[in-house]
Design an enzyme around this catalytic site. Structure first.
Site, PDB file in Angstrom:
ATOM      1  N   GLY A  85      23.451   3.885  26.996  1.00  0.00           N
ATOM      2  CA  GLY A  85      24.089   3.721  25.566  1.00  0.00           C
ATOM      3  C   GLY A  85      25.285   2.662  25.756  1.00  0.00           C
ATOM      4  O   GLY A  85      25.489   2.089  26.895  1.00  0.00           O
ATOM      5  N   GLY A  86      25.978   2.938  24.742  1.00  0.00           N
ATOM      6  CA  GLY A  86      27.517   2.256  24.777  1.00  0.00           C
ATOM      7  C   GLY A  86      28.270   2.571  25.968  1.00  0.00           C
ATOM      8  O   GLY A  86      28.973   1.728  26.321  1.00  0.00           O
ATOM      9  N   GLY A 131      27.919 -31.917  45.362  1.00  0.00           N
ATOM     10  CA  GLY A 131      28.896 -30.963  44.398  1.00  0.00           C
ATOM     11  C   GLY A 131      29.235 -29.855  45.133  1.00  0.00           C
ATOM     12  O   GLY A 131      30.225 -29.328  44.846  1.00  0.00           O
ATOM     13  N   ALA A 132      28.253 -29.126  45.969  1.00  0.00           N
ATOM     14  CA  ALA A 132      28.660 -27.976  46.536  1.00  0.00           C
ATOM     15  C   ALA A 132      29.654 -28.086  47.423  1.00  0.00           C
ATOM     16  O   ALA A 132      30.271 -27.135  47.703  1.00  0.00           O
ATOM     17  CB  ALA A 132      27.357 -27.417  47.280  1.00  0.00           C
TER      18      ALA A 132
HETATM   19  C1  HXC Z   1      25.899  16.669  23.275  1.00  0.00           C
HETATM   20  C2  HXC Z   1      24.573  16.724  25.335  1.00  0.00           C
HETATM   21  C3  HXC Z   1      24.655  15.399  25.267  1.00  0.00           C
HETATM   22  C4  HXC Z   1      25.193  14.345  24.113  1.00  0.00           C
HETATM   23  C5  HXC Z   1      23.350  16.238  26.946  1.00  0.00           C
HETATM   24  N1  HXC Z   1      23.774  17.384  26.140  1.00  0.00           N
HETATM   25  N2  HXC Z   1      23.670  15.039  26.240  1.00  0.00           N
HETATM   26  N3  HXC Z   1      25.244  17.514  24.499  1.00  0.00           N
HETATM   27  N4  HXC Z   1      25.849  15.311  23.404  1.00  0.00           N
HETATM   28  N5  HXC Z   1      25.244  13.152  24.050  1.00  0.00           N
HETATM   29  C6  HXC Z   1      23.685  18.423  26.605  1.00  0.00           C
HETATM   30  C7  HXC Z   1      22.452  19.157  26.471  1.00  0.00           C
HETATM   31  O1  HXC Z   1      22.232  19.469  24.976  1.00  0.00           O
HETATM   32  C8  HXC Z   1      22.419  20.272  27.495  1.00  0.00           C
HETATM   33  O2  HXC Z   1      22.827  21.328  26.601  1.00  0.00           O
HETATM   34  C9  HXC Z   1      23.274  19.523  28.390  1.00  0.00           C
HETATM   35  O3  HXC Z   1      23.858  18.557  28.028  1.00  0.00           O
HETATM   36  C10 HXC Z   1      22.443  19.035  29.432  1.00  0.00           C
HETATM   37  O4  HXC Z   1      21.406  18.336  29.060  1.00  0.00           O
HETATM   38  P1  HXC Z   1      19.681  18.256  29.320  1.00  0.00           P
HETATM   39  O5  HXC Z   1      19.252  17.513  28.437  1.00  0.00           O
HETATM   40  O6  HXC Z   1      19.412  19.701  29.489  1.00  0.00           O
HETATM   41  O7  HXC Z   1      19.998  17.608  30.841  1.00  0.00           O
HETATM   42  P2  HXC Z   1      18.753  16.553  31.538  1.00  0.00           P
HETATM   43  O8  HXC Z   1      17.258  17.243  31.193  1.00  0.00           O
HETATM   44  O9  HXC Z   1      19.233  16.300  32.673  1.00  0.00           O
HETATM   45  O10 HXC Z   1      18.632  15.247  30.600  1.00  0.00           O
HETATM   46  C11 HXC Z   1      19.929  14.816  30.591  1.00  0.00           C
HETATM   47  C12 HXC Z   1      19.935  13.500  29.535  1.00  0.00           C
HETATM   48  C13 HXC Z   1      19.544  13.982  28.029  1.00  0.00           C
HETATM   49  C14 HXC Z   1      18.645  12.400  29.868  1.00  0.00           C
HETATM   50  C15 HXC Z   1      21.345  12.601  29.267  1.00  0.00           C
HETATM   51  O11 HXC Z   1      20.495  15.269  28.045  1.00  0.00           O
HETATM   52  C16 HXC Z   1      19.883  13.139  26.963  1.00  0.00           C
HETATM   53  O12 HXC Z   1      18.977  12.325  26.823  1.00  0.00           O
HETATM   54  N6  HXC Z   1      20.862  13.545  26.284  1.00  0.00           N
HETATM   55  C17 HXC Z   1      21.124  12.613  25.062  1.00  0.00           C
HETATM   56  C18 HXC Z   1      21.616  11.164  25.703  1.00  0.00           C
HETATM   57  C19 HXC Z   1      22.082  10.320  24.372  1.00  0.00           C
HETATM   58  O13 HXC Z   1      20.992  10.081  23.624  1.00  0.00           O
HETATM   59  N7  HXC Z   1      23.454  10.150  24.019  1.00  0.00           N
HETATM   60  C20 HXC Z   1      23.846   9.398  23.164  1.00  0.00           C
HETATM   61  C21 HXC Z   1      23.557   7.651  23.777  1.00  0.00           C
HETATM   62  S1  HXC Z   1      24.590   6.987  22.612  1.00  0.00           S
HETATM   63  P3  HXC Z   1      22.582  23.062  27.035  1.00  0.00           P
HETATM   64  O14 HXC Z   1      23.515  23.662  26.338  1.00  0.00           O
HETATM   65  O15 HXC Z   1      21.108  23.046  26.514  1.00  0.00           O
HETATM   66  O16 HXC Z   1      22.408  22.964  28.630  1.00  0.00           O
HETATM   67  C22 HXC Z   1      25.858   6.925  23.197  1.00  0.00           C
HETATM   68  C23 HXC Z   1      26.870   5.987  22.424  1.00  0.00           C
HETATM   69  C24 HXC Z   1      27.927   5.611  23.169  1.00  0.00           C
HETATM   70  O17 HXC Z   1      26.224   7.300  24.114  1.00  0.00           O
HETATM   71  C25 HXC Z   1      28.635   4.547  22.435  1.00  0.00           C
HETATM   72  C26 HXC Z   1      29.864   3.939  22.718  1.00  0.00           C
HETATM   73  C27 HXC Z   1      30.149   2.563  22.002  1.00  0.00           C
END
Ligand code: HXC
Length: 510
Positions: A169-170, A404-405
């Site tokens: 993501g971002g 040019g290079a």
């Molecule tokens: C809160 C999160 C989290 C998040 C993971 N966790 N991502 N908690 N916010 N963004 C937590 C999970 O709930 C889990 O908690 C623990 O971290 C481990 O995650 P798992 O899913 O069990 O791990 P894994 O299977 O290895 O998968 C990793 C992952 C997945 C692929 C990153 O967690 C995932 O898809 N997370 C969400 C990603 C996402 O959509 N993020 C937002 C993106 S947008 P527990 O307690 O169960 O262990 C973004 C915008 C930024 O980031 C913008 C900036 C401008």
């Protein structure tokens, strides 16, 4: 007091455990080290000073009030790499997936501010699920605060990103604005939108590794500057890179002890260039033979291999190298190689790293793919980067420098300080074949006449002496003496000062 000290130790132990033994075991099972283990390997033993170990988030929604792990998913502080100050943050995937909250972001911002104020690089170790979903816009705000600091720190202190897990993501835009991104093979990925969103929107089926793994970003997108086999190798190599870099734009690059005579003669270089001008040779051999102890740290090794970029040392001083590689596409300049080299030249110029340019370039790659892709604008990036550079520039033309290079590759006319050519250099508007076909179109059916014209053109232009007569080449040098000549050239340029007219900033063709 003993009770208080004991409580401190309990709290510290708890904080150091991050997400707990179970989650640490999961992290290890994925072949990944923990945030703290990574810092230990990056920094000199015992040098880490941690800040914010007890920082906890302030969120209350979604049951977060009952889940406030100390440190909030990122370990921050400073330490040393071979005795030199470095600020570091390392996201802890075992704590809430290393997700970025308001307070997590504040911890990162704090050490970035300190790095800029104290003039030391920032190494960011990324292993995070992205914006903490439970915090909503507060998490987005935290990211933007980090982004702003990445931009402010750019050109002030070196910023290095290590991607050692998810970065999606971002979130990718913080590393994207740092100077270098390195990834770990098979355990890290970066993408703006993940495979599921890609499937929904474009119907493409792609794995996370294919979409944004180390191979993709080092070979296809050029987002990453290098990839390593595992965490241990990556951290060791980052230490090696840091040794080449100045701590900030207020300092010169470090001078290391060297055990390689600057006068070293390399007789083998006299036979590096093949007799046949169309036969390739490995420019890396020249780079390694010029470098102190043959030590070369390559940047973007797997992308646009027709140009080589990286760092070496001459007389213990860091020098950035840009070199055409005749082994790939005959060393031609194209969109990718121009972009790659331009960014490298700009990095060197930001941080006062002198640049050595080794030239063997037949020209720009022709074709619709290049023109439609904007080779004019991308080629201009490299031209612009060289032309604006005020660091010492030394150029050696080993063979071809056409069209040019020739101008682009740190020619005298763009501001290069010392320009050498080997006797094998061919400096002209184009190669003999192309030139004869244009100048003597009427004789094209007569092989004998064409051969005579070609021989005449080669004798007149396929050499370095026309350019040397005009002073565009300062000296034609025997290949075996190149290290000595180049070392002496850089030594003579150590106090170079080239004033530039005031401007807010230039408008490089981005
Ligand atoms: C809160 C999160 C989290 C998040 C993971 N966790 N991502 N908690 N916010 N963004 C937590 C999970 O709930 C889990 O908690 C623990 O971290 C481990 O995650 P798992 O899913 O069990 O791990 P894994 O299977 O290895 O998968 C990793 C992952 C997945 C692929 C990153 O967690 C995932 O898809 N997370 C969400 C990603 C996402 O959509 N993020 C937002 C993106 S947008 P527990 O307690 O169960 O262990 C973004 C915008 C930024 O980031 C913008 C900036 C401008």
């Amino acid at each position: 007091m003993a009770d208080i000290l004991a409580e401190l130790e309990v709290r510290r132990k708890d904080a150091r455990l991050g997400g707990g033994e179970k989650r640490i075991a999961v992290q290890h099972a994925k072949g990944k080290l923990t945030a703290r283990e990574r810092i230990e390997l990056l920094l000199d033993e015992g040098s880490f000073e941690e800040y914010g170990m007890f920082v906890a988030h302030r969120a209350t929604e979604f049951g977060m009030a009952a889940n406030r792990p100390p440190g909030d998913g990122v370990v921050t502080g400073w330490g040393t790499v071979n005795g030199r100050l470095i600020y570091v943050y390392s996201q802890d995937f075992t704590v809430l997936g290393g997700s970025v909250s308001e307070t997590h972001g504040q911890k990162i911002c704090k050490i970035m501010d300190m790095a800029v104020q104290n003039g030391a690089p920032v190494v960011g170790i990324n292993d995070s699920g992205g914006a903490r979903i439970q915090e909503g816009v507060d998490a987005l705000a935290a990211y933007a605060e980090i982004f702003r600091r990445n931009i402010e720190a750019s050109g002030v202190v070196p910023q290095i990103s290590l991607i050692m897990g998810p970065c999606a993501g971002g979130a990718v835009y913080s590393p994207a604005m740092t100077d270098f991104i390195f990834m770990v093979k098979d355990s890290s990925y970066m993408f703006v939108t993940g495979p599921d969103v890609v499937k929904t929107v474009t119907n493409e089926v792609v794995t996370a590794e294919e979409l944004g793994g180390a191979s993709t970003h080092t070979r296809k997108s050029s987002v990453a500057d290098g990839a390593f086999e595992n965490d241990v190798e990556a951290l060791g190599e980052i230490r090696r890179l840091i040794d080449f870099l100045p701590l900030s734009n207020r300092e010169k690059p470090p001078v290391r002890p060297f055990f390689d005579s600057p006068d070293r003669i390399e007789a083998s270089l006299d036979t590096l260039i093949p007799d046949n001008p169309n036969q390739p040779y490995d420019m890396k051999e020249l780079i390694e033979k010029l470098a102190d102890e043959g030590d070369f740290f390559e940047i973007q090794e797997d992308f646009a291999k027709n140009i080589i970029t990286g760092f070496l040392r001459l007389e213990g001083q860091t020098v950035g190298v840009v070199a055409n590689q005749p082994m790939v596409l005959a060393g031609v300049l194209d969109i990718d190689s121009a972009r790659k080299a331009a960014r490298f030249v700009r990095f060197c110029d930001c941080f006062e790293i002198p640049i050595l340019t080794l030239v063997d370039v037949p020209g720009f790659l022709p074709g619709t793919t290049q023109e439609y892709g904007g080779v004019i604008k991308h080629g201009a990036k490299l031209l612009f980067a060289y032309g604006e550079a005020t660091v010492p520039l030394v150029t050696v033309i080993t063979r071809k420098a056409y069209g040019g290079a020739y101008d682009v590759m740190a020619s005298k006319h763009l501001g290069s300080d010392v320009n050498y050519a080997w006797p094998s250099a061919e400096i002209a508007v184009m190669g003999a074949k192309g030139a004869v076909e244009i100048l003597h179109r009427a004789d094209l059916g007569d092989a004998e006449k064409i051969a005579a014209h070609t021989a005449e053109y080669e004798a007149r232009f396929a050499n370095p002496f026309v350019a040397a007569e005009r002073g565009f080449i300062d000296e034609v040098i025997p290949p075996h003496s190149t290290r000595r000549r180049v070392c002496r050239a850089f030594a003579s340029l150590r106090k170079k000062s080239r004033p530039v007219p005031w401007k807010k900033h230039n408008n490089i063709p981005l």
